[in-house]
Scaffold this motif. Structure first.
Motif, PDB file in Angstrom:
ATOM      1  N   THR A 269       8.349  -5.896  -0.085  1.00  0.00           N
ATOM      2  CA  THR A 269       9.428  -5.474  -0.991  1.00  0.00           C
ATOM      3  C   THR A 269       8.899  -4.499  -2.045  1.00  0.00           C
ATOM      4  OG1 THR A 269      10.601  -7.559  -0.673  1.00  0.00           O
ATOM      5  CG2 THR A 269      11.186  -6.261  -2.609  1.00  0.00           C
ATOM      6  N   LEU A 270       7.745  -4.805  -2.627  1.00  0.00           N
ATOM      7  CA  LEU A 270       7.152  -3.902  -3.622  1.00  0.00           C
ATOM      8  C   LEU A 270       6.837  -2.540  -3.019  1.00  0.00           C
ATOM      9  CD1 LEU A 270       4.644  -6.225  -5.546  1.00  0.00           C
ATOM     10  CD2 LEU A 270       6.880  -5.422  -6.324  1.00  0.00           C
ATOM     11  N   ILE A 271       6.416  -2.550  -1.750  1.00  0.00           N
ATOM     12  CA  ILE A 271       6.096  -1.293  -1.067  1.00  0.00           C
ATOM     13  C   ILE A 271       7.379  -0.520  -0.763  1.00  0.00           C
ATOM     14  CG2 ILE A 271       5.135  -0.299   1.047  1.00  0.00           C
ATOM     15  CD1 ILE A 271       3.147  -2.719   1.048  1.00  0.00           C
ATOM     16  N   GLU A 272       8.381  -1.223  -0.252  1.00  0.00           N
ATOM     17  CA  GLU A 272       9.650  -0.570   0.084  1.00  0.00           C
ATOM     18  C   GLU A 272      10.328   0.017  -1.150  1.00  0.00           C
ATOM     19  OE1 GLU A 272      11.877  -3.585   2.050  1.00  0.00           O
ATOM     20  OE2 GLU A 272      10.515  -3.663   3.782  1.00  0.00           O
ATOM     21  N   GLU A 273      10.197  -0.673  -2.275  1.00  0.00           N
ATOM     22  CA  GLU A 273      10.804  -0.186  -3.520  1.00  0.00           C
ATOM     23  C   GLU A 273       9.927   0.843  -4.224  1.00  0.00           C
ATOM     24  OE1 GLU A 273      11.637  -3.678  -5.810  1.00  0.00           O
ATOM     25  OE2 GLU A 273      13.274  -4.322  -4.492  1.00  0.00           O
ATOM     26  N   ARG A 274       8.806   1.182  -3.599  1.00  0.00           N
ATOM     27  CA  ARG A 274       7.872   2.198  -4.092  1.00  0.00           C
ATOM     28  C   ARG A 274       7.276   1.864  -5.459  1.00  0.00           C
ATOM     29  NH1 ARG A 274      10.360   8.017  -1.989  1.00  0.00           N
ATOM     30  NH2 ARG A 274      10.515   7.385   0.211  1.00  0.00           N
ATOM     31  N   ILE A 275       7.194   0.589  -5.732  1.00  0.00           N
ATOM     32  CA  ILE A 275       6.505   0.143  -6.944  1.00  0.00           C
ATOM     33  C   ILE A 275       4.997   0.265  -6.721  1.00  0.00           C
ATOM     34  CG2 ILE A 275       6.061  -1.864  -8.419  1.00  0.00           C
ATOM     35  CD1 ILE A 275       8.966  -2.746  -7.737  1.00  0.00           C
ATOM     36  N   ILE A 276       4.568   0.002  -5.494  1.00  0.00           N
ATOM     37  CA  ILE A 276       3.194   0.242  -5.067  1.00  0.00           C
ATOM     38  C   ILE A 276       3.244   0.946  -3.716  1.00  0.00           C
ATOM     39  CG2 ILE A 276       2.164  -1.725  -6.286  1.00  0.00           C
ATOM     40  CD1 ILE A 276       2.253  -3.272  -3.632  1.00  0.00           C
ATOM     41  N   GLU A 277       2.122   1.513  -3.304  1.00  0.00           N
ATOM     42  CA  GLU A 277       1.997   2.055  -1.962  1.00  0.00           C
ATOM     43  C   GLU A 277       1.134   1.111  -1.133  1.00  0.00           C
ATOM     44  OE1 GLU A 277       0.791   6.165  -1.591  1.00  0.00           O
ATOM     45  OE2 GLU A 277       1.572   6.587  -3.597  1.00  0.00           O
ATOM     46  N   GLY A 278       1.460   0.977   0.135  1.00  0.00           N
ATOM     47  CA  GLY A 278       0.654   0.166   1.040  1.00  0.00           C
ATOM     48  C   GLY A 278      -0.077   1.038   2.029  1.00  0.00           C
ATOM     49  N   PRO A 279      -0.955   0.448   2.828  1.00  0.00           N
ATOM     50  CA  PRO A 279      -1.696   1.228   3.828  1.00  0.00           C
ATOM     51  C   PRO A 279      -0.786   1.726   4.935  1.00  0.00           C
ATOM     52  CG  PRO A 279      -2.145  -1.114   4.074  1.00  0.00           C
ATOM     53  CD  PRO A 279      -1.337  -0.976   2.829  1.00  0.00           C
ATOM     54  N   HIS A 280      -1.140   2.889   5.477  1.00  0.00           N
ATOM     55  CA  HIS A 280      -0.372   3.495   6.576  1.00  0.00           C
ATOM     56  C   HIS A 280      -1.233   3.500   7.833  1.00  0.00           C
ATOM     57  CE1 HIS A 280       2.037   6.240   8.942  1.00  0.00           C
ATOM     58  NE2 HIS A 280       1.027   7.093   9.017  1.00  0.00           N
ATOM     59  N   ILE A 281      -0.670   3.006   8.926  1.00  0.00           N
ATOM     60  CA  ILE A 281      -1.366   2.993  10.206  1.00  0.00           C
ATOM     61  C   ILE A 281      -0.637   3.952  11.151  1.00  0.00           C
ATOM     62  CG2 ILE A 281      -2.304   1.591  12.068  1.00  0.00           C
ATOM     63  CD1 ILE A 281      -3.233   0.727   9.256  1.00  0.00           C
ATOM     64  N   PRO A 282      -1.222   5.117  11.459  1.00  0.00           N
ATOM     65  CA  PRO A 282      -0.562   6.060  12.379  1.00  0.00           C
ATOM     66  C   PRO A 282      -0.286   5.415  13.734  1.00  0.00           C
ATOM     67  CG  PRO A 282      -2.391   7.121  11.232  1.00  0.00           C
ATOM     68  CD  PRO A 282      -2.480   5.661  10.918  1.00  0.00           C
ATOM     69  N   LEU A 283       0.721   5.925  14.426  1.00  0.00           N
ATOM     70  CA  LEU A 283       1.166   5.329  15.682  1.00  0.00           C
ATOM     71  C   LEU A 283       0.078   5.308  16.751  1.00  0.00           C
ATOM     72  CD1 LEU A 283       4.780   6.814  15.997  1.00  0.00           C
ATOM     73  CD2 LEU A 283       4.142   4.458  15.438  1.00  0.00           C
ATOM     74  N   ASP A 284      -0.807   6.298  16.743  1.00  0.00           N
ATOM     75  CA  ASP A 284      -1.845   6.381  17.771  1.00  0.00           C
ATOM     76  C   ASP A 284      -3.040   5.475  17.496  1.00  0.00           C
ATOM     77  OD1 ASP A 284      -0.467   8.287  19.246  1.00  0.00           O
ATOM     78  OD2 ASP A 284      -1.325   9.961  18.113  1.00  0.00           O
ATOM     79  N   CYS A 285      -2.997   4.723  16.396  1.00  0.00           N
ATOM     80  CA  CYS A 285      -4.173   3.968  15.959  1.00  0.00           C
ATOM     81  C   CYS A 285      -3.957   2.461  16.042  1.00  0.00           C
ATOM     82  CB  CYS A 285      -4.509   4.321  14.510  1.00  0.00           C
ATOM     83  SG  CYS A 285      -4.769   6.076  14.234  1.00  0.00           S
ATOM     84  N   GLU A 286      -4.991   1.763  16.439  1.00  0.00           N
ATOM     85  CA  GLU A 286      -5.058   0.309  16.292  1.00  0.00           C
ATOM     86  C   GLU A 286      -6.186   0.023  15.317  1.00  0.00           C
ATOM     87  OE1 GLU A 286      -5.362  -1.969  19.833  1.00  0.00           O
ATOM     88  OE2 GLU A 286      -3.648  -1.000  20.807  1.00  0.00           O
ATOM     89  N   ASN A 288      -8.501  -2.608  12.593  1.00  0.00           N
ATOM     90  CA  ASN A 288      -9.229  -3.876  12.688  1.00  0.00           C
ATOM     91  C   ASN A 288      -9.107  -4.731  11.432  1.00  0.00           C
ATOM     92  OD1 ASN A 288     -10.702  -2.393  10.896  1.00  0.00           O
ATOM     93  ND2 ASN A 288     -12.669  -2.619  11.936  1.00  0.00           N
ATOM     94  N   ALA A 289      -8.136  -4.393  10.570  1.00  0.00           N
ATOM     95  CA  ALA A 289      -7.931  -5.169   9.338  1.00  0.00           C
ATOM     96  C   ALA A 289      -9.208  -5.255   8.512  1.00  0.00           C
ATOM     97  CB  ALA A 289      -7.396  -6.568   9.655  1.00  0.00           C
ATOM     98  N   HIS A 290      -9.922  -4.131   8.435  1.00  0.00           N
ATOM     99  CA  HIS A 290     -11.128  -4.156   7.610  1.00  0.00           C
ATOM    100  C   HIS A 290     -10.777  -4.408   6.152  1.00  0.00           C
ATOM    101  CE1 HIS A 290     -14.991  -3.428   5.908  1.00  0.00           C
ATOM    102  NE2 HIS A 290     -14.502  -2.457   5.160  1.00  0.00           N
ATOM    103  N   MET A 291      -9.694  -3.824   5.706  1.00  0.00           N
ATOM    104  CA  MET A 291      -9.265  -4.080   4.321  1.00  0.00           C
ATOM    105  C   MET A 291      -7.757  -3.943   4.214  1.00  0.00           C
ATOM    106  SD  MET A 291     -10.139  -0.628   2.092  1.00  0.00           S
ATOM    107  CE  MET A 291     -11.742  -0.229   2.790  1.00  0.00           C
ATOM    108  N   PHE A 292      -7.215  -4.611   3.206  1.00  0.00           N
ATOM    109  CA  PHE A 292      -5.837  -4.355   2.814  1.00  0.00           C
ATOM    110  C   PHE A 292      -5.891  -3.827   1.393  1.00  0.00           C
ATOM    111  CE2 PHE A 292      -1.585  -4.725   1.352  1.00  0.00           C
ATOM    112  CZ  PHE A 292      -0.795  -4.577   2.493  1.00  0.00           C
ATOM    113  N   TYR A 293      -5.402  -2.605   1.221  1.00  0.00           N
ATOM    114  CA  TYR A 293      -5.412  -2.011  -0.120  1.00  0.00           C
ATOM    115  C   TYR A 293      -4.003  -1.584  -0.505  1.00  0.00           C
ATOM    116  CZ  TYR A 293      -5.239   2.608   2.175  1.00  0.00           C
ATOM    117  OH  TYR A 293      -4.871   3.696   2.932  1.00  0.00           O
ATOM    118  N   ILE A 294      -3.795  -1.499  -1.784  1.00  0.00           N
ATOM    119  CA  ILE A 294      -2.558  -0.936  -2.317  1.00  0.00           C
ATOM    120  C   ILE A 294      -2.920   0.192  -3.266  1.00  0.00           C
ATOM    121  CG2 ILE A 294      -1.264  -3.098  -2.094  1.00  0.00           C
ATOM    122  CD1 ILE A 294      -1.650  -3.515  -5.119  1.00  0.00           C
TER     123      ILE A 294
END
Length: 376
Positions: A269-286, A288-294
């Motif tokens: 919800t915070l990401i959708e409301e643009r209060i924070i930004e979340g990580p972006h994973i391009p469609l061609d990429c898989e 490994n959950a190395h990190m979750f950042y905002i």
């Protein structure tokens, strides 16, 4: 306190280490070392994998193998760890830092193209957070100008780009097994060789410039000094720990991905409301959950959020200070083009606790605390 990181432990590593102790073979390129390199060559796959004392050492080997030296230029992102740059600065190369794609914090291909000169010898890409760079565009630039491509995939084990493992797309790739990485040996790294013409020399460089590897294979009756080199070997004790981790690579990967998804959903919800930004994973990429950042609104908000989390007994941290802003970065290189996203992005990143086996209740607590911060 919820830590930012805890080194990965499967639970059977001690048995592997005890086996090394019983066999009295502690130095590099032993049975467990071969078990690890066999895993990479089979699972990635790649032409050859070599274990090194660190990703830093593997990067230094790439500089030697590509014969980068004085008068040469190397293009790389400024948003990276110092080892990416040091490996080539040590050889006397001029570093040309370029801007990133703000959606991934990965090197921007169009900025690479604009930085190429007749002195350029190599492009070094960094797959930030285990999310792939746009490798098709980068390889096209490299092929057009006949440049080496080195993948700093320190954070990228088990990540892919269009189905190809990170580290196997360029001419050379490197991995890290530092205690902060998904798969660890405490300290350690790997050189991934995708160009067969580089294998023989890589083995010589690893063994202090000697042809000891041929001697151990029975190909020569004695080994001699053949080239420059250094001691780029990972001890068998470290390799034993790593071998257990690689045996459980899917288990570790899936566990981390579940945590990553918990963050993505909880902060959605915070990401959708643009209060924070979340990580972006391009469609061609898989990834490994190395990190979750905002990304926060600005640097001040980031400092306040990190302090608030710490007051509530949880550790979150920032990340790289752009290299071109540092004393050594200004001495050994320069930023090419406009710094549109590198510094602004680096000032806003907050990395959240994420490690193998983190309690889902702890992750929920982090999420709820971040929500409370923004409600205030």
């Amino acid at each position: 306190m919820i830590p930012f990181n805890q080194p990965c432990k499967i639970g059977t590593e001690i048995e592997a280490i005890q086996h090394v102790l019983a066999e009295n073979k502690f130095s590099g390129n032993g049975p467990f070392g071969k078990k690890c390199t066999d895993w990479f060559e089979r699972e990635l796959p790649c032409k050859r994998a070599i274990l090194t004392p660190s990703c830093t050492a593997a990067l230094e080997m790439t500089a030697l193998l590509t014969e980068v030296g004085e008068g040469d230029e190397v293009i790389l992102p400024s948003y990276t760890f110092v080892s990416t740059a040091n490996a080539f600065a040590l050889r006397g190369a001029s570093l040309r830092f370029v801007d990133v794609d703000p959606s991934t914090m990965n090197i921007a291909p169009d900025r690479i193209a604009a930085a190429v000169t007749d002195k350029t010898k190599a492009i070094v890409v960094v797959h930030y957070a285990g999310v792939a760079c746009d490798m098709d565009a980068i390889m096209e630039i490299a092929n057009e100008h006949r440049l080496w491509v080195i993948e700093d995939a320190a954070q990228g084990v088990m990540s892919t780009y269009k189905g190809k493992a990170l580290g196997t797309i360029g001419h050379l790739g490197t991995y890290s097994f530092h205690e902060t990485k998904n798969y660890t040996s405490g300290e350690g790294g790997a050189l991934i060789i995708n160009d067969s013409s580089l294998i023989e020399r890589a083995e010589i460089l690893q063994e202090k410039g000697t042809d000891r590897s041929k001697f151990m294979k029975g190909m020569v009756d004695k080994y001699t000094w053949r080239d420059i080199g250094s001691s780029y070997l990972l001890s068998e004790l470290n390799a034993a720990y790593l071998a257990v981790q690689l045996e459980h690579a899917e288990t570790i990967n899936n566990n981390r991905l579940r945590t990553w998804e918990q963050y993505a959903t909880g902060l959605g919800t915070l990401i959708e409301e643009r209060i924070i930004e979340g990580p972006h994973i391009p469609l061609d990429c898989e990834h490994n959950a190395h990190m979750f950042y905002i990304k926060t609104k600005d640097e001040q908000e980031r400092s306040e959020l990190i302090s608030y989390l710490k007051e509530n007994n949880m550790m979150a941290v920032s990340h790289y200070v752009p290299l071109h802003s540092a004393k050594a970065g200004q001495e050994f290189g320069k930023f090419i083009g406009k710094d549109q996203y590198t510094t602004s992005g680096s000032e806003r990143i907050v990395r959240l606790p994420l490690y193998y086996g983190i309690n889902t209740k702890d992750v929920s607590h982090v999420i709820e605390t971040i929500k409370l911060f923004y409600q205030k």
